[in-house]
Design a protein around this motif. Structure first.
Motif: not given
Length: 777
Positions: A699, A703, A705, A751, A768
């Motif tokens: 993303n 991070q 996903v 996350g 995440t």
């Protein structure tokens, strides 16, 4: 008859002799001169009456012993007088000396003695005849005259010196001849050596600056005509070309007819004064400009009244043309809330002749409120009060900033109190504390109201088991000139003896002295307790996760049995085949080896299933984060759950990003996250079958996903927001811990996890993980 004539003649001579003697005595008395006769054979002396009087004795008949004469001479002169007499006797020259005598009354007189020798037919001296004159009054007069002469000379010298110091010379102008007489200082003023050459009016005219020449002589002529003193400032040009400014004054002397015949005057070199006046004017300009820039005005109060500078009028918004306000008017300019205090301050100043330093508000005529700081000092001259001198400075901006600073300091102090963080500034080399916040006092159990404790008192609060480490760390930092961070040490508070855990961070002041640090001290006691509690909860969570995994193993028991039984059955078949190939005569080794290779392959496949199961199932290993490949974990979990998915007609496929993202994570915990979410997806499709999709993408926040989608029943409409709560479950036999543990693991890795409803059938769970993270402690 002849005898009678002789007798008369003798009587006449006797009378004449007596008169002569009387006149001689009178002359000696008037002139203070006596005579004496010294018989060198007998050392006896005959004195006249005046000689007796000079020596302070009563006149008497007969002779005086020389020893008595010697005693009458001043001790300091005695040897010199007799040396001169003896030298005269030897040389035959006249004896001449001035010396002092001491009268019986103790009075000292100064005499002048002269003596001549008388000799017999053989030339041997037998007598000295001399005179003694009292010259005391003459000597005094001479001394007075000398003193007067010295005084006149000194007065003249002082006058010349005074003229030289004051740069004032005098001059005389003989009007008829035009001749000028200058004093030495006048010559110096005009740049010439004293009495260098005669000066007349034409020479003077040339030395006056051309621009001032006509006006100067016009004023002199007007003075001669009117009789009014001439007074003018003008410039002169010295022979060197230097221009000086002088101030001349002169009066005319007139004869009996009133006609001026001479002018006497003075001339003063005022060049330095004029320069000083110009400098003063420039300074006043600078002062006014400085006051304007600094927003500071000055004032003075004395017998002549009250004086305000221009800037002070500006500060108070008043018109300088109206003059300084009276005290009553001044007080009306003070803010109503400050008037009483200011009135009392002014009253005290006049009663006690004291100064003040106060900051108060004023209300300008335009209604604007300003803060003004007033500072005043009394003027005392020879212990007599003369008035006040003071300043007033517009400190509105500073005062507002100060108030804001006080508020921020209060906020900071409150924040430090809430966070249990104290600030400080210390020199560990000199053991001097420059700053200690109130929270620093409280953390160590000191009272801020009792003043700053020395550094040794802080040392005294260190726990004995931690003191050596803390001191060594600080000494090493000071020696190396580096920052330090002591993360965990204990103290025993000074007030109640309570043990507290602290952390301190020090930053060396790069512009300060050796050993100078600023830093903070944090009370981490509650944090330590929270960490202990968190560790206990972590262990409980680990136990719950283990139970969850055991439960999942129960759910997967049939699938796992099939996974293990299949390679074992294949191994048995291959083993039987291998035995048959070996039983032939001759043995078929090639086919036997192939059968053995299949046995090894099937055995390894079964071992892989068991190893994956053991790594997922084992308990008690502490979390260990490492760089892991998420794609590998997805492949492992897919292989582990493929049979269970097949059993429920669920097809698993992946839509992974082409990059192979790596994350810092605990491998087993990440496996559990995938296991929980994938089993939930299979469970949602157990009656209808369907498709399980695993997708990954980065993303914009950097991070990773991960999304796990199913085509099952979807999220429950009445409790979709509660599915991650502990003990909440939609399964008849569920514990309600699977998704709660999943959220805990994901959030512990930095996350987050959430669920969404698909546009078609089923739901998607997302989580995440920070990608490309660096391993840390």
């Amino acid at each position: 008859m002849a005898n009678e004539d002789v007798q008369r003649t003798l009587e006449e001579l006797s009378r004449n002799l007596q008169e002569s003697k009387a006149w001689l005595e009178e002359a000696q008395r008037v002139a203070h001169v006596g005579y004496w006769v010294w018989d060198l054979q007998t050392n006896r002396v005959i004195w006249s009456d005046e000689t007796y009087r000079i020596f302070g004795l009563a006149p008497q008949e007969g002779q005086i012993d020389l020893a008595k004469v010697r005693e009458s001479i001043h001790p300091n002169d005695r040897e010199e007088v007799f040396r001169i007499a003896e030298e005269s006797v030897r040389s035959g020259e006249r004896a001449d000396s001035e010396h002092r005598v001491i009268r019986p009354s103790g009075e000292i007189r100064v005499v002048h003695s002269l003596g001549d020798l008388k000799k017999d037919s053989s030339g041997r001296p037998y007598q000295m005849f001399g005179t003694t004159q009292d010259i005391t009054d003459r000597k005094r007069a001479e001394e007075a005259l000398r003193r007067m002469s010295r005084s006149v000379q000194e007065s003249n010298a002082r006058l010349e010196e005074a003229q030289r110091i004051a740069h004032v010379g005098h001059w005389e102008w003989k009007i008829e001849t035009g001749r000028l007489t200058w004093s030495d200082e006048t010559y110096r003023i005009y740049g010439m050596a004293p009495q260098e050459r005669p000066i007349d009016i034409s020479i003077l005219r040339e030395m006056i600056h051309p621009e001032d020449r006509e006006s100067m002589f016009r004023k002199a002529e007007e003075s001669l005509l009117s009789g009014v003193r001439a007074d003018a400032e003008h410039r002169i040009v010295r022979p060197s070309g230097e221009v000086r400014t002088v101030h001349s004054r002169a009066d005319a002397k007139r004869d009996a007819s009133g006609r001026p015949y001479e002018m006497f005057g003075t001339v003063q070199d005022i060049t330095e004064r004029k320069r000083a006046e110009q400098a003063l004017q420039q300074t006043q300009i600078y002062l006014r400009e400085g006051q304007r820039l600094a927003r500071m005005g000055s004032w003075a109060f004395n017998d002549e009244g009250l004086h305000w500078s221009d800037e002070l009028y500006q500060i108070f918004g008043l018109d300088p043309e109206k003059g300084a306000p009276k005290i009553e008017q001044y007080l009306t300019l003070i803010h109503p809330q400050d008037q009483a205090a200011m009135a009392e301050t002014i009253k005290t100043m006049f009663q006690e002749h004291s100064g003040c330093d106060v900051t108060k508000r004023i209300v300008r005529p335009d209604g604007q409120v300003r803060y003004v700081r007033c500072v005043a000092s009394p003027v005392i001259e020879q212990e007599v009060f003369k008035g006040f001198l003071g300043t007033a400075m517009d400190v509105t901006e500073q005062e507002l900033l100060t108030q804001e600073l006080r508020r921020e300091q209060a906020y900071l102090a409150e924040a430090q109190s809430l966070a249990h963080i104290g600030s400080w500034a210390t020199n560990f080399a000199t053991r001097q504390n420059f700053h200690l916040s109130d929270e620093t006092y409280r953390i160590h159990g000191f009272d801020p109201r009792q003043g700053p404790p020395g550094l040794e008192r802080f040392w005294a609060t260190l726990h004995p088991q931690d003191e050596t480490l803390v001191r060594a760390t600080l000494e090493d930092a000071v020696r190396a000139g580096t920052d330090y961070d002591i993360r965990d040490f204990r103290i025993r508070r000074a007030d109640d003896g309570q043990i507290r855990f602290l952390r301190t961070i020090g930053h060396r002041n790069p512009v300060g002295e050796i050993g100078e640090y600023v830093g903070i001290t944090m009370d981490i006691t509650e944090l330590k307790r929270a960490e202990e509690e968190r560790e206990r909860l972590r262990q409980l969570e680990a136990d719950l996760a283990h139970i969850n995994r055991v439960n999942m193993m129960g759910e997967l028991a049939a699938a796992l049995a099939h996974e293990i039984r299949q390679p074992i059955a294949a191994s048995i078949t291959s083993a039987n085949a291998c035995l048959r190939w070996l039983a032939r005569d001759p043995p078929d080794l090639k086919r036997a080896r192939a059968a053995a290779a299949r046995i090894e392959q099937d055995g390894n496949r079964a071992a892989d299933v068991i190893n994956r199961l053991r790594s997922f199932y084992k308990k008690g290993s502490p979390p260990r984060r490492e760089i892991v490949d998420v794609r590998e974990i997805i492949q492992e979990m897919t292989a582990l759950l493929r049979t269970e998915a097949f059993r429920h007609s669920v097809r698993i496929h992946s839509e992974l990003h082409e990059e192979r993202p790596q994350v810092l994570a605990d491998r087993v915990q990440l496996q559990q996250v995938f296991m929980n979410l994938m089993l939930n997806a299979i469970e949602a499709m157990r009656d209808s079958g369907g498709e399980l999709t695993i997708a990954s993408r980065p993303n914009p926040e950097g991070q990773l996903v991960v999304s796990i989608s199913d085509t099952g029943e979807g999220l429950p409409a009445d409790s979709a927001e509660r599915i991650f709560d502990a003990f909440h479950t939609t399964k008849p036999q569920g514990t309600g811990m699977g998704l709660a543990i999943t959220r805990s693991i994901v959030e512990a890795h930095g996350g987050r996890v959430w669920a969404t409803t698909n546009s078609g059938a089923g739901a998607t769970f997302h989580f995440t993980l920070p990608a490309k993270a660096e391993e840390h402690a």
